[in-house]
Scaffold this motif. Structure first.
Motif, PDB file in Angstrom:
ATOM      1  N   SER A 277      57.154  52.842  35.848  1.00  0.00           N
ATOM      2  CA  SER A 277      56.806  53.710  36.783  1.00  0.00           C
ATOM      3  C   SER A 277      57.831  54.832  36.640  1.00  0.00           C
ATOM      4  CB  SER A 277      57.006  53.279  38.382  1.00  0.00           C
ATOM      5  OG  SER A 277      58.314  52.901  38.735  1.00  0.00           O
ATOM      6  N   LYS A 278      59.019  54.378  36.108  1.00  0.00           N
ATOM      7  CA  LYS A 278      60.143  55.307  35.897  1.00  0.00           C
ATOM      8  C   LYS A 278      60.248  56.343  37.149  1.00  0.00           C
ATOM      9  CE  LYS A 278      59.638  56.012  30.975  1.00  0.00           C
ATOM     10  NZ  LYS A 278      58.714  54.810  30.868  1.00  0.00           N
ATOM     11  N   GLN A 279      60.206  55.718  38.318  1.00  0.00           N
ATOM     12  CA  GLN A 279      60.686  56.286  39.725  1.00  0.00           C
ATOM     13  C   GLN A 279      62.100  55.927  40.002  1.00  0.00           C
ATOM     14  OE1 GLN A 279      60.302  58.715  42.170  1.00  0.00           O
ATOM     15  NE2 GLN A 279      58.054  58.491  41.714  1.00  0.00           N
ATOM     16  N   TRP A 280      63.050  56.692  39.263  1.00  0.00           N
ATOM     17  CA  TRP A 280      64.211  56.323  39.376  1.00  0.00           C
ATOM     18  C   TRP A 280      64.869  56.712  40.827  1.00  0.00           C
ATOM     19  CZ3 TRP A 280      64.191  53.013  36.102  1.00  0.00           C
ATOM     20  CH2 TRP A 280      63.830  53.319  34.641  1.00  0.00           C
TER      21      TRP A 280
ATOM     22  N   VAL B 263      57.906  55.327  57.390  1.00  0.00           N
ATOM     23  CA  VAL B 263      57.236  56.425  57.795  1.00  0.00           C
ATOM     24  C   VAL B 263      58.238  57.979  57.391  1.00  0.00           C
ATOM     25  CG1 VAL B 263      56.383  57.943  59.727  1.00  0.00           C
ATOM     26  CG2 VAL B 263      56.152  55.419  59.522  1.00  0.00           C
ATOM     27  N   SER B 264      59.413  57.469  57.358  1.00  0.00           N
ATOM     28  CA  SER B 264      60.316  58.693  57.239  1.00  0.00           C
ATOM     29  C   SER B 264      60.351  59.181  55.868  1.00  0.00           C
ATOM     30  CB  SER B 264      61.792  58.363  57.821  1.00  0.00           C
ATOM     31  OG  SER B 264      62.471  59.421  57.421  1.00  0.00           O
ATOM     32  N   LEU B 265      60.363  58.077  54.950  1.00  0.00           N
ATOM     33  CA  LEU B 265      60.269  58.304  53.595  1.00  0.00           C
ATOM     34  C   LEU B 265      59.013  59.150  52.999  1.00  0.00           C
ATOM     35  CD1 LEU B 265      61.630  54.927  51.974  1.00  0.00           C
ATOM     36  CD2 LEU B 265      62.762  57.102  51.857  1.00  0.00           C
ATOM     37  N   TYR B 266      57.794  58.955  53.677  1.00  0.00           N
ATOM     38  CA  TYR B 266      56.811  59.551  53.448  1.00  0.00           C
ATOM     39  C   TYR B 266      56.738  61.005  53.611  1.00  0.00           C
ATOM     40  CZ  TYR B 266      52.096  61.271  54.036  1.00  0.00           C
ATOM     41  OH  TYR B 266      50.750  61.899  53.796  1.00  0.00           O
ATOM     42  N   PHE B 267      57.613  61.532  54.746  1.00  0.00           N
ATOM     43  CA  PHE B 267      57.773  62.874  54.872  1.00  0.00           C
ATOM     44  C   PHE B 267      59.085  63.555  54.212  1.00  0.00           C
ATOM     45  CE2 PHE B 267      55.560  61.506  58.651  1.00  0.00           C
ATOM     46  CZ  PHE B 267      54.650  62.308  58.701  1.00  0.00           C
ATOM     47  N   TRP B 268      59.841  62.933  53.573  1.00  0.00           N
ATOM     48  CA  TRP B 268      60.976  63.656  52.887  1.00  0.00           C
ATOM     49  C   TRP B 268      60.492  64.030  51.740  1.00  0.00           C
ATOM     50  CZ3 TRP B 268      66.222  64.373  53.883  1.00  0.00           C
ATOM     51  CH2 TRP B 268      66.588  63.935  55.157  1.00  0.00           C
ATOM     52  N   PRO B 269      60.609  65.344  51.599  1.00  0.00           N
ATOM     53  CA  PRO B 269      60.044  65.823  50.285  1.00  0.00           C
ATOM     54  C   PRO B 269      60.723  65.756  48.744  1.00  0.00           C
ATOM     55  CG  PRO B 269      60.513  67.521  51.812  1.00  0.00           C
ATOM     56  CD  PRO B 269      60.872  66.432  52.373  1.00  0.00           C
ATOM     57  N   CYS B 270      62.224  65.165  48.972  1.00  0.00           N
ATOM     58  CA  CYS B 270      62.606  64.897  47.685  1.00  0.00           C
ATOM     59  C   CYS B 270      62.337  63.583  47.319  1.00  0.00           C
ATOM     60  CB  CYS B 270      64.256  64.958  48.082  1.00  0.00           C
ATOM     61  SG  CYS B 270      64.882  63.632  49.134  1.00  0.00           S
ATOM     62  N   MET B 271      61.833  62.853  48.032  1.00  0.00           N
ATOM     63  CA  MET B 271      61.149  61.277  47.945  1.00  0.00           C
ATOM     64  C   MET B 271      59.828  61.287  47.365  1.00  0.00           C
ATOM     65  SD  MET B 271      64.233  59.938  48.007  1.00  0.00           S
ATOM     66  CE  MET B 271      63.826  58.167  47.714  1.00  0.00           C
ATOM     67  N   ARG B 272      59.119  62.231  47.722  1.00  0.00           N
ATOM     68  CA  ARG B 272      57.597  62.628  47.566  1.00  0.00           C
ATOM     69  C   ARG B 272      57.331  63.113  46.199  1.00  0.00           C
ATOM     70  NH1 ARG B 272      53.771  63.330  51.993  1.00  0.00           N
ATOM     71  NH2 ARG B 272      53.189  65.138  51.091  1.00  0.00           N
ATOM     72  N   THR B 273      58.232  64.080  45.714  1.00  0.00           N
ATOM     73  CA  THR B 273      57.608  64.853  44.637  1.00  0.00           C
ATOM     74  C   THR B 273      58.768  64.673  43.716  1.00  0.00           C
ATOM     75  OG1 THR B 273      58.892  66.554  45.329  1.00  0.00           O
ATOM     76  CG2 THR B 273      56.627  66.495  46.100  1.00  0.00           C
ATOM     77  N   SER B 274      58.390  64.901  42.290  1.00  0.00           N
ATOM     78  CA  SER B 274      59.036  64.752  41.107  1.00  0.00           C
ATOM     79  C   SER B 274      60.119  65.890  41.193  1.00  0.00           C
ATOM     80  CB  SER B 274      58.329  64.624  39.774  1.00  0.00           C
ATOM     81  OG  SER B 274      57.362  65.551  39.753  1.00  0.00           O
TER      82      SER B 274
END
Length: 546
Positions: free
Chosen positions: A316-319, A180-191
């Motif tokens: 995915s290159k989601q590093w 749930v927390s990762l969903y709300f962290w902007p740095c992990m949500r957007t490129s």
């Protein structure tokens, strides 16, 4: 000149369209209109509740002894507190979650053996369903809905998530809070890493709660917080006006709660970290090679999803998330004492990558520019053969594993306590002695009867002085231990032990007027001790006539 101008205009339009699509995809989950959040949660809740009912085996002592057992003591006035609570390295925050449940069961007169055994896991299944929902939402934000549905499929089909996620371990709730927390962290949500202040604060609160439940969760948030700090426009504001106040508030409230429950000031996170990190206290319970998580632990957890996970990471290159996986596994590899459950919070991340890979098999345009995805999807309504093969492969490998581990392997401790709870409920049990490795069965939280019970002690401090603890002395020489016990203690009405020790003590038990009354299957193969094929219950003859 006109051609050049037209070309530039077209490129600008395409880029504008792509930026707009990306903005919508990354900032707000674009779920299919036919499937709402409520429907996804309802499905996950039904699945996890069934999941919790099918989990009937014993995995780790902490599931019972560090959660429900402590809550049972608070709710009903009796229960055992292990040595960790005497040294102040556990917070009451997690056990208190089960307190209202026990109070409601008692109020409704539903505190029967069946409900006492099943209710805590059913409660955890509600939290687990929330975690499943936010895994879906996080995947949709990162990659779109086509990936999200297969990420959820990977999560629900993974054998270890089925086996562990609905258990009452603090690691299970930590995993939920992490998702749930990762969903709300902007740095992990957007490129781009652009921050939304409100979203980030929710992420901070949930991260702090995860750390309150499991101080080692700080490992995850050191990484995430570092990325957020790097991307933050005003770094001082982020540290001193967001992280510090929220962290202090949650830590302060947790300390007040523990002050009330312990009766004195106890800084649990500090004590926990000192014991597990600075003094290597966890090594008392066994150690593994540094590479164990990479070569055995985490690979077994991911299981047959491994090739899909690796492909998803590459394509995915989601590093950022790949880095989080590597960081957590690498950090825990430094510690000598290793367990599967320690890295449970990052298992869903690996399964998101598995979902990405599955979505690519279904629709190769997943890895293409966003505007091409819809065109391709319209042409393919049925699963391609490779997709069908992948689904069947994952189900055929994970379902048998999940059911065997949940319903068969090491089910003896739960079966024996369920039996003793029913017997105690009918007044047929007066006292119990567990001649097993310490904490090898549930305790008062499942028996739910205030009668004398005794188990073999294994407090770490005793071995630090060069003396074997009570549990080790028994396992080394059961016959000698039993003889000394007979001379110094009164005999209980019931004795519980594993078959491997029962074979050595059978003659002694018969000589003390005990006879076997029940034998419960436990395992087909040994784990870390001699084969504990079954759990045996002996009762003293004078009590068996009651």
């Amino acid at each position: 000149m006109t051609v050049t101008s037209t070309s530039v205009t077209m490129r600008q339009r395409r880029q504008s369209y792509k930026d707009e699509y990306t903005k919508q995809t990354l900032q707000t989950p674009n779920f299919p209109k036919s499937v709402s959040d409520k429907q996804i949660f309802a499905f996950c809740l039904a699945f996890r509740m069934l999941n919790s009912l099918l989990v009937q085996s014993y995995f780790n002592p902490d599931e019972h002894w560090q959660g429900p057992e402590v809550a049972h003591r608070i709710a009903f006035g009796y229960g055992h507190l292990t040595w960790e609570w005497k040294q102040g390295i556990r917070s009451y925050f997690h056990p208190l979650i089960f307190l209202p449940l026990y109070k409601i069961l008692a109020l409704l007169h539903l505190d029967t053996p069946w409900f006492m055994m099943r209710a805590p896991r059913l409660l955890q299944s509600v939290f687990s369903a929330v975690g499943d929902l936010y895994l879906y939402k996080l995947s949709a934000v990162l990659f779109g809905d086509s990936v999200a549905k297969w990420a959820l499929f990977s999560q629900l089909s993974n054998w270890f998530m089925f086996y562990c996620f609905s258990r009452t371990l603090s690691n299970s709730l930590e995993t939920v809070l992490t998702l749930v927390s990762l969903y709300f962290w902007p740095c992990m949500r957007t490129s781009s890493g652009k921050s939304s202040c409100v979203s980030r604060k929710w992420g901070l609160v949930l991260a702090a709660l995860a750390c309150a439940i499991r101080p080692t969760s700080a490992v995850t948030w050191m990484y995430v917080g570092g990325i957020e700090l790097f991307n933050a426009r005003d770094k001082l504001k982020f540290v001193f006006l967001e992280v510090a106040p929220i962290g202090t508030l949650v830590l302060g409230l947790t300390c007040l709660l523990d002050r009330f429950m312990y009766g004195t000031w106890v800084l649990v996170p500090l004590n926990f970290l000192k014991f597990n990190f600075l003094s290597s206290g966890g090594d008392y319970y066994g150690t593994h090679k540094w590479h164990w998580y990479f070569t055995q632990g985490f690979t077994v957890m991911v299981f047959s999803h491994i090739p899909f996970c690796i492909a998803g990471i590459i394509y995915s290159k989601q590093w950022k998330f790949t880095g989080l996986l590597a960081w957590v596994l690498g950090f825990y590899s430094i510690l000598g004492h290793k367990e599967f459950r320690f890295v449970l919070p990052v298992l869903p991340i690996a399964l998101i990558f598995s979902g990405y890979s599955l979505a690519m098999i279904e629709d190769p345009s997943v890895s293409s520019p966003p505007h091409k995805e819809k065109e391709f999807s319209k042409k393919h309504n049925k699963y391609p053969p490779k997709m069908t093969a992948a689904i069947l492969f994952l189900l055929a490998t994970n379902i048998p594993m999940a059911l065997y581990m949940s319903l068969v392997h090491q089910r003896g401790p739960e079966d024996v306590m369920n039996h003793l709870a029913k017997e105690a409920f009918q007044g047929k049990v007066k006292s119990i002695l567990f001649l097993t490795p310490c904490h090898a069965t549930p305790y008062y939280s499942m028996l739910h009867c205030n009668l004398p019970m005794q188990f073999l002690d294994c407090t770490p401090s005793s071995e630090e002085k060069g003396v074997l603890d009570e549990s080790d002395r028994f396992m080394t020489d059961p016959v000698s231990f039993m003889s000394k016990f007979a001379n110094n203690s009164s005999f209980p009405s019931h004795i519980v032990l594993f078959e491997s020790e029962e074979q050595k003590l059978r003659s002694s038990l018969i000589s003390f007027d005990y006879r076997e009354v029940k034998r419960f299957f436990n395992a087909h193969f040994k784990v870390d001790r001699d084969l504990q094929a079954s759990v045996v219950v002996y009762v003293r003859i004078i009590y068996s006539l009651i």
